[in-house]
Design a protein around this motif. Structure first.
Motif, PDB file in Angstrom:
ATOM      1  N   ASN A  75      33.116  25.798  72.304  1.00 53.22           N
ATOM      2  CA  ASN A  75      31.916  26.205  71.564  1.00 53.22           C
ATOM      3  C   ASN A  75      32.217  27.273  70.520  1.00 53.22           C
ATOM      4  O   ASN A  75      31.750  27.205  69.385  1.00 53.22           O
ATOM      5  N   ASP A  76      32.980  28.283  70.921  1.00 51.07           N
ATOM      6  CA  ASP A  76      33.308  29.371  69.986  1.00 51.07           C
ATOM      7  C   ASP A  76      34.120  28.854  68.805  1.00 51.07           C
ATOM      8  O   ASP A  76      33.850  29.177  67.647  1.00 51.07           O
ATOM      9  N   ALA A  77      35.132  28.044  69.087  1.00 49.07           N
ATOM     10  CA  ALA A  77      35.989  27.499  68.031  1.00 49.07           C
ATOM     11  C   ALA A  77      35.209  26.551  67.128  1.00 49.07           C
ATOM     12  O   ALA A  77      35.414  26.516  65.917  1.00 49.07           O
ATOM     13  N   PHE A  78      34.281  25.783  67.725  1.00 48.77           N
ATOM     14  CA  PHE A  78      33.482  24.828  66.965  1.00 48.77           C
ATOM     15  C   PHE A  78      32.648  25.537  65.901  1.00 48.77           C
ATOM     16  O   PHE A  78      32.626  25.149  64.740  1.00 48.77           O
ATOM     17  N   LEU A  79      31.969  26.598  66.289  1.00 54.57           N
ATOM     18  CA  LEU A  79      31.130  27.333  65.346  1.00 54.57           C
ATOM     19  C   LEU A  79      31.973  28.006  64.258  1.00 54.57           C
ATOM     20  O   LEU A  79      31.563  28.082  63.099  1.00 54.57           O
ATOM     21  N   LYS A  80      33.157  28.457  64.644  1.00 55.81           N
ATOM     22  CA  LYS A  80      34.023  29.123  63.679  1.00 55.81           C
ATOM     23  C   LYS A  80      34.512  28.176  62.584  1.00 55.81           C
ATOM     24  O   LYS A  80      34.805  28.608  61.465  1.00 55.81           O
ATOM     25  N   GLN A  81      34.621  26.872  62.916  1.00 57.38           N
ATOM     26  CA  GLN A  81      35.096  25.908  61.924  1.00 57.38           C
ATOM     27  C   GLN A  81      34.201  25.891  60.693  1.00 57.38           C
ATOM     28  O   GLN A  81      34.640  25.566  59.592  1.00 57.38           O
ATOM     29  N   LEU A  82      32.926  26.242  60.877  1.00 61.65           N
ATOM     30  CA  LEU A  82      31.977  26.241  59.759  1.00 61.65           C
ATOM     31  C   LEU A  82      32.343  27.287  58.701  1.00 61.65           C
ATOM     32  O   LEU A  82      31.920  27.181  57.553  1.00 61.65           O
ATOM     33  N   LEU A  83      33.137  28.277  59.099  1.00 62.50           N
ATOM     34  CA  LEU A  83      33.558  29.311  58.147  1.00 62.50           C
ATOM     35  C   LEU A  83      34.526  28.754  57.101  1.00 62.50           C
ATOM     36  O   LEU A  83      34.780  29.408  56.083  1.00 62.50           O
ATOM     37  N   VAL A  84      35.050  27.555  57.360  1.00 61.91           N
ATOM     38  CA  VAL A  84      35.931  26.918  56.371  1.00 61.91           C
ATOM     39  C   VAL A  84      35.173  26.680  55.064  1.00 61.91           C
ATOM     40  O   VAL A  84      35.754  26.768  53.974  1.00 61.91           O
ATOM     41  N   ILE A  85      33.865  26.422  55.156  1.00 60.04           N
ATOM     42  CA  ILE A  85      33.094  26.079  53.955  1.00 60.04           C
ATOM     43  C   ILE A  85      33.011  27.252  52.973  1.00 60.04           C
ATOM     44  O   ILE A  85      33.383  27.098  51.798  1.00 60.04           O
ATOM     45  N   PRO A  86      32.572  28.452  53.394  1.00 59.51           N
ATOM     46  CA  PRO A  86      32.604  29.569  52.435  1.00 59.51           C
ATOM     47  C   PRO A  86      34.023  29.981  52.052  1.00 59.51           C
ATOM     48  O   PRO A  86      34.257  30.428  50.923  1.00 59.51           O
ATOM     49  N   LEU A  87      34.970  29.807  52.987  1.00 59.82           N
ATOM     50  CA  LEU A  87      36.361  30.140  52.670  1.00 59.82           C
ATOM     51  C   LEU A  87      36.893  29.233  51.563  1.00 59.82           C
ATOM     52  O   LEU A  87      37.550  29.699  50.623  1.00 59.82           O
ATOM     53  N   SER A  88      36.596  27.948  51.652  1.00 61.81           N
ATOM     54  CA  SER A  88      37.071  27.015  50.627  1.00 61.81           C
ATOM     55  C   SER A  88      36.368  27.254  49.287  1.00 61.81           C
ATOM     56  O   SER A  88      36.962  27.073  48.227  1.00 61.81           O
ATOM     57  N   ALA A  89      35.100  27.679  49.337  1.00 62.74           N
ATOM     58  CA  ALA A  89      34.396  28.027  48.099  1.00 62.74           C
ATOM     59  C   ALA A  89      35.098  29.203  47.411  1.00 62.74           C
ATOM     60  O   ALA A  89      35.314  29.193  46.188  1.00 62.74           O
ATOM     61  N   ALA A  90      35.469  30.213  48.218  1.00 67.72           N
ATOM     62  CA  ALA A  90      36.186  31.368  47.673  1.00 67.72           C
ATOM     63  C   ALA A  90      37.561  30.955  47.149  1.00 67.72           C
ATOM     64  O   ALA A  90      38.013  31.446  46.110  1.00 67.72           O
ATOM     65  N   ALA A  91      38.215  30.024  47.852  1.00 67.35           N
ATOM     66  CA  ALA A  91      39.532  29.551  47.417  1.00 67.35           C
ATOM     67  C   ALA A  91      39.424  28.769  46.107  1.00 67.35           C
ATOM     68  O   ALA A  91      40.301  28.876  45.239  1.00 67.35           O
ATOM     69  N   GLY A  92      38.354  27.992  45.957  1.00 70.48           N
ATOM     70  CA  GLY A  92      38.152  27.263  44.706  1.00 70.48           C
ATOM     71  C   GLY A  92      37.984  28.209  43.532  1.00 70.48           C
ATOM     72  O   GLY A  92      38.572  28.015  42.459  1.00 70.48           O
ATOM     73  N   LEU A  93      37.186  29.269  43.736  1.00 68.49           N
ATOM     74  CA  LEU A  93      36.968  30.269  42.691  1.00 68.49           C
ATOM     75  C   LEU A  93      38.247  31.042  42.404  1.00 68.49           C
ATOM     76  O   LEU A  93      38.630  31.232  41.239  1.00 68.49           O
ATOM     77  N   ALA A  94      38.935  31.478  43.469  1.00 62.01           N
ATOM     78  CA  ALA A  94      40.173  32.247  43.303  1.00 62.01           C
ATOM     79  C   ALA A  94      41.242  31.416  42.607  1.00 62.01           C
ATOM     80  O   ALA A  94      41.949  31.906  41.717  1.00 62.01           O
ATOM     81  N   GLY A  95      41.339  30.139  42.994  1.00 62.20           N
ATOM     82  CA  GLY A  95      42.322  29.265  42.372  1.00 62.20           C
ATOM     83  C   GLY A  95      42.067  29.086  40.894  1.00 62.20           C
ATOM     84  O   GLY A  95      43.002  29.078  40.079  1.00 62.20           O
ATOM     85  N   SER A  96      40.801  28.956  40.524  1.00 65.35           N
ATOM     86  CA  SER A  96      40.445  28.805  39.113  1.00 65.35           C
ATOM     87  C   SER A  96      40.780  30.076  38.327  1.00 65.35           C
ATOM     88  O   SER A  96      41.275  30.004  37.192  1.00 65.35           O
ATOM     89  N   LEU A  97      40.525  31.232  38.921  1.00 63.88           N
ATOM     90  CA  LEU A  97      40.836  32.502  38.262  1.00 63.88           C
ATOM     91  C   LEU A  97      42.341  32.684  38.089  1.00 63.88           C
ATOM     92  O   LEU A  97      42.813  33.116  37.029  1.00 63.88           O
ATOM     93  N   ILE A  98      43.102  32.363  39.144  1.00 65.83           N
ATOM     94  CA  ILE A  98      44.563  32.457  39.060  1.00 65.83           C
ATOM     95  C   ILE A  98      45.093  31.517  37.986  1.00 65.83           C
ATOM     96  O   ILE A  98      45.951  31.886  37.178  1.00 65.83           O
ATOM     97  N   ASP A  99      44.582  30.297  37.973  1.00 66.56           N
ATOM     98  CA  ASP A  99      44.985  29.314  36.966  1.00 66.56           C
ATOM     99  C   ASP A  99      44.684  29.820  35.556  1.00 66.56           C
ATOM    100  O   ASP A  99      45.496  29.669  34.635  1.00 66.56           O
ATOM    101  N   SER A 100      43.519  30.455  35.384  1.00 65.17           N
ATOM    102  CA  SER A 100      43.134  30.964  34.068  1.00 65.17           C
ATOM    103  C   SER A 100      44.026  32.120  33.624  1.00 65.17           C
ATOM    104  O   SER A 100      44.413  32.207  32.448  1.00 65.17           O
ATOM    105  N   ILE A 101      44.380  32.993  34.557  1.00 66.82           N
ATOM    106  CA  ILE A 101      45.259  34.123  34.229  1.00 66.82           C
ATOM    107  C   ILE A 101      46.631  33.622  33.809  1.00 66.82           C
ATOM    108  O   ILE A 101      47.221  34.089  32.819  1.00 66.82           O
TER     109      ILE A 101
END
Length: 284
Positions: free
Chosen positions: A199-225
């Motif tokens: 149960n604990d691990a299952f709920l934590k998997q949902l944190l992948v969604i905001p993490l991937s959103a941040a990674a998408g933004l960070a990746g775009s910024l790194i690419d732009s730099i």
């Protein structure tokens, strides 16, 4: 495992052939795409889901507003046709991570849990960061160039022409975060059907969604730099377009001729994958 490999090969062949027919891939790109897709789907359906989410959404957006992009982009190709170099620059590092995962876990799915496996969590985190970056960079580029907003060079914030490497817009950055979110969903949703977690691990998997959103933004910024500093941009007075190579009729806008677009993609993906991998170890 054998049945999964057969299914993976059939799905990959159909997608690669259809993409070639629609000019999303050339012949070399279709062969490379078949190999990469087969590998991802054969090892883990969730890895395949992230790759396909990136491929289909990016291909669709590349074809959006083609007339306007043709007038801006000096390297424009109808349908956004990609070759094997572009395929591997956007999926080569991921393929290495997939092979490493397969060697350690075969095709067994897993929940992100560093207590259970430090290495596996790190590898999967790298894959999430990889495709969040690839998707984020593509969405920000394809949608940002269609925005009416004036791009600004990320290193100086000065207005630049559309198509300048390192030029960013608010719309483009928002698109990058949205693109990362799509990758997170592509990873999390199939996991509801392919893997049972505590149960604990299952709920934590949902944190992948905001993490991937941040990674998408960070990746775009790194690419732009990287694009603004290590990739040349200049305005050609003859073609009346922004180009990526110096010449007698080209006035420099920014950057040095150290990396081309594929090189920038590889470096930004590598850095984003590493950052997301570390973040996964901390979060999970």
């Amino acid at each position: 495992m054998e049945m999964q490999m057969i299914i993976a090969a059939l799905i990959s062949f159909f997608i690669a052939f259809n993409s070639y027919r629609k000019k999303s891939l050339d012949v070399s790109g279709a062969f490379a795409g078949f190999f990469v897709m087969s590998l991802h789907l054969a090892v883990n359906y969730r890895f395949g889901a992230m790759l396909l989410a990136f491929f289909f959404t990016s291909s669709k957006l590349t074809k959006k507003g083609e007339d306007r992009k043709r007038a801006i982009d000096a390297e424009f190709k109808a349908g956004g046709q990609r070759n094997w170099i572009q395929v591997f620059s956007n999926s080569g590092i991921a393929s290495v991570l997939v092979i490493a995962y397969w060697k350690l876990k075969t095709s067994q799915d897993t929940c992100l849990d560093s207590k259970e496996s430090y290495i596996i969590t790190s590898l999967v985190g790298g894959l999430i960061g990889h495709y969040s970056c690839s998707n984020g960079d593509t969405w920000s580029s394809e949608l940002g160039v269609l925005s009416d907003e004036q791009p600004r060079l990320i290193t100086t914030f000065k207005p630049v022409r559309r198509g300048t490497n390192g030029g960013v817009t608010i719309a483009g950055l928002q698109a990058a975060a949205a693109a990362g979110t799509v990758i997170g969903l592509a990873f999390v949703l199939p996991g509801f059907f392919t893997k049972s977690c505590t149960n604990d691990a299952f709920l934590k998997q949902l944190l992948v969604i905001p993490l991937s959103a941040a990674a998408g933004l960070a990746g775009s910024l790194i690419d732009s730099i990287l694009g603004a500093t290590l990739q040349f941009s200049g305005f050609c007075s003859v073609r009346n377009k922004v180009v990526s190579k110096p010449g007698p009729t080209v006035k420099r806008i920014s950057g040095l001729s150290i990396l081309d677009n594929n090189g920038v993609n590889v470096v930004s993906i590598l850095l984003t994958s590493m950052l997301t991998s570390f973040a996964c170890l901390y979060i999970f």
